[in-house]
Design an enzyme around this catalytic site. Structure first.
Site, PDB file in Angstrom:
ATOM      1  N   HIS A  45       0.864  -1.186   0.000  1.00 56.56           N
ATOM      2  CA  HIS A  45       0.000   0.000   0.000  1.00 56.56           C
ATOM      3  C   HIS A  45       0.891   1.223   0.000  1.00 56.56           C
ATOM      4  CE1 HIS A  45       1.194  -0.543   4.204  1.00 56.56           C
ATOM      5  NE2 HIS A  45       1.213   0.775   4.207  1.00 56.56           N
ATOM      6  N   HIS A 132       5.601   6.929  -1.469  1.00 51.53           N
ATOM      7  CA  HIS A 132       6.394   5.745  -1.839  1.00 51.53           C
ATOM      8  C   HIS A 132       5.667   4.479  -1.417  1.00 51.53           C
ATOM      9  CE1 HIS A 132       7.330   6.390   2.374  1.00 51.53           C
ATOM     10  NE2 HIS A 132       7.577   5.089   2.445  1.00 51.53           N
TER      11      HIS A 132
HETATM   12  P1  2AM Z   1       6.468   3.102   5.326  1.00 52.18           P
HETATM   13  O1  2AM Z   1       5.986   2.425   4.119  1.00 52.18           O
HETATM   14  O2  2AM Z   1       7.017   4.453   5.096  1.00 52.18           O
HETATM   15  O3  2AM Z   1       7.312   2.241   6.186  1.00 52.18           O
HETATM   16  C1  2AM Z   1       1.768   1.002   8.383  1.00 52.18           C
HETATM   17  O4  2AM Z   1       2.621   0.751   9.462  1.00 52.18           O
HETATM   18  C2  2AM Z   1       2.387   2.008   7.455  1.00 52.18           C
HETATM   19  O5  2AM Z   1       2.562   3.237   8.144  1.00 52.18           O
HETATM   20  C3  2AM Z   1       3.728   1.594   6.911  1.00 52.18           C
HETATM   21  O6  2AM Z   1       3.604   1.370   5.537  1.00 52.18           O
HETATM   22  C4  2AM Z   1       4.652   2.758   7.193  1.00 52.18           C
HETATM   23  O7  2AM Z   1       5.122   3.392   6.081  1.00 52.18           O
HETATM   24  C5  2AM Z   1       3.788   3.820   7.771  1.00 52.18           C
HETATM   25  N1  2AM Z   1       4.444   4.498   8.887  1.00 52.18           N
HETATM   26  C6  2AM Z   1       4.825   5.802   8.905  1.00 52.18           C
HETATM   27  N2  2AM Z   1       5.342   6.117  10.090  1.00 52.18           N
HETATM   28  C7  2AM Z   1       5.337   5.006  10.849  1.00 52.18           C
HETATM   29  C8  2AM Z   1       5.766   4.706  12.174  1.00 52.18           C
HETATM   30  N3  2AM Z   1       6.282   5.637  12.979  1.00 52.18           N
HETATM   31  N4  2AM Z   1       5.623   3.443  12.590  1.00 52.18           N
HETATM   32  C9  2AM Z   1       5.113   2.494  11.783  1.00 52.18           C
HETATM   33  N5  2AM Z   1       4.664   2.713  10.547  1.00 52.18           N
HETATM   34  C10 2AM Z   1       4.772   3.962  10.076  1.00 52.18           C
END
Ligand code: 2AM
Length: 193
Positions: A45, A132
């Protein structure tokens, strides 16, 4: 974490043909990069807003704010592009696919969500929005320039696979020792252009 809280985020989903293409390429690369935790195909996602733990009693209000943000944001056309890495290719912790088209529209939705959800006590995102699609997370930083090149060659077709984004999804993230499960709680339509 107590049951009275749920872990949430808002994301943009991807079409099945793109999910299939990514999944095939990731499976082929998996064997060559075992120190990575690859995202399961069904979990792919694009995060618009990470909310984190929220008290259950605030859920209805939060969901209403997500709806209001979506109602005011027009649907748009998106297209994925080249792979990249955070923080840098030479010391990568996260490997991802960037957006070739639609990143400005996605950023605007992320900004709307950020502003609306702050009223409910959700922390604002400090980093600038960089749309992204995360493919893998590395346990330790690695130089992944060769993997990205390989991935880029396998995923060349992505740039010719535009798709319409008509809705965003509010997910619950359920963590377990087997990895996260993302449960779609609400699918919210964007404004019809
Ligand atoms: P990422 O793809 O940039 O890792 C669910 O956990 C989604 O939330 C993940 O896809 C993650 O994105 C995003 N996310 C952003 N900040 C986060 C955080 N502090 N902890 C966990 N997930 C985070």
């Amino acid at each position: 974490m107590p049951e009275r809280k749920i872990r949430l985020f808002v994301a943009m989903d991807i079409p099945d043909d793109i999910r299939g293409l990514l999944s095939d390429s990731m499976t082929e690369l998996e064997g060559t990069l075992s120190r990575a935790r690859w995202v399961k195909a069904e979990n792919l996602h694009l995060t618009l807003k990470f909310i984190g733990y929220l008290e259950r009693e605030k859920f209805e209000k939060l969901s209403a704010e997500v709806c209001k943000a979506a109602e005011r944001a027009p649907g748009f056309r998106a297209r994925f592009g080249k792979p990249g890495a955070f923080p840098t290719q030479r010391r990568a912790r996260v490997m991802w696919i960037g957006m070739e088209e639609g990143s400005e529209e996605a950023r605007k939705i992320a900004m709307k969500l950020d502003a609306r959800l702050e009223k409910l006590g959700v922390k604002r995102e400090k980093r600038p929005f960089a749309g992204h699609l995360t493919l893998a997370r590395l346990k330790e930083p690695i130089d992944c320039a060769d993997y990205l090149e390989n991935l880029g060659n396998r995923l060349e077709g992505l740039e010719n696979m535009p798709f319409d984004v008509r809705e965003i999804t509010l997910y619950e993230s359920i963590l377990s020792s087997k990895g996260p499960t993302y449960d779609p709680l609400e699918r919210v339509q964007l404004k019809v252009k």
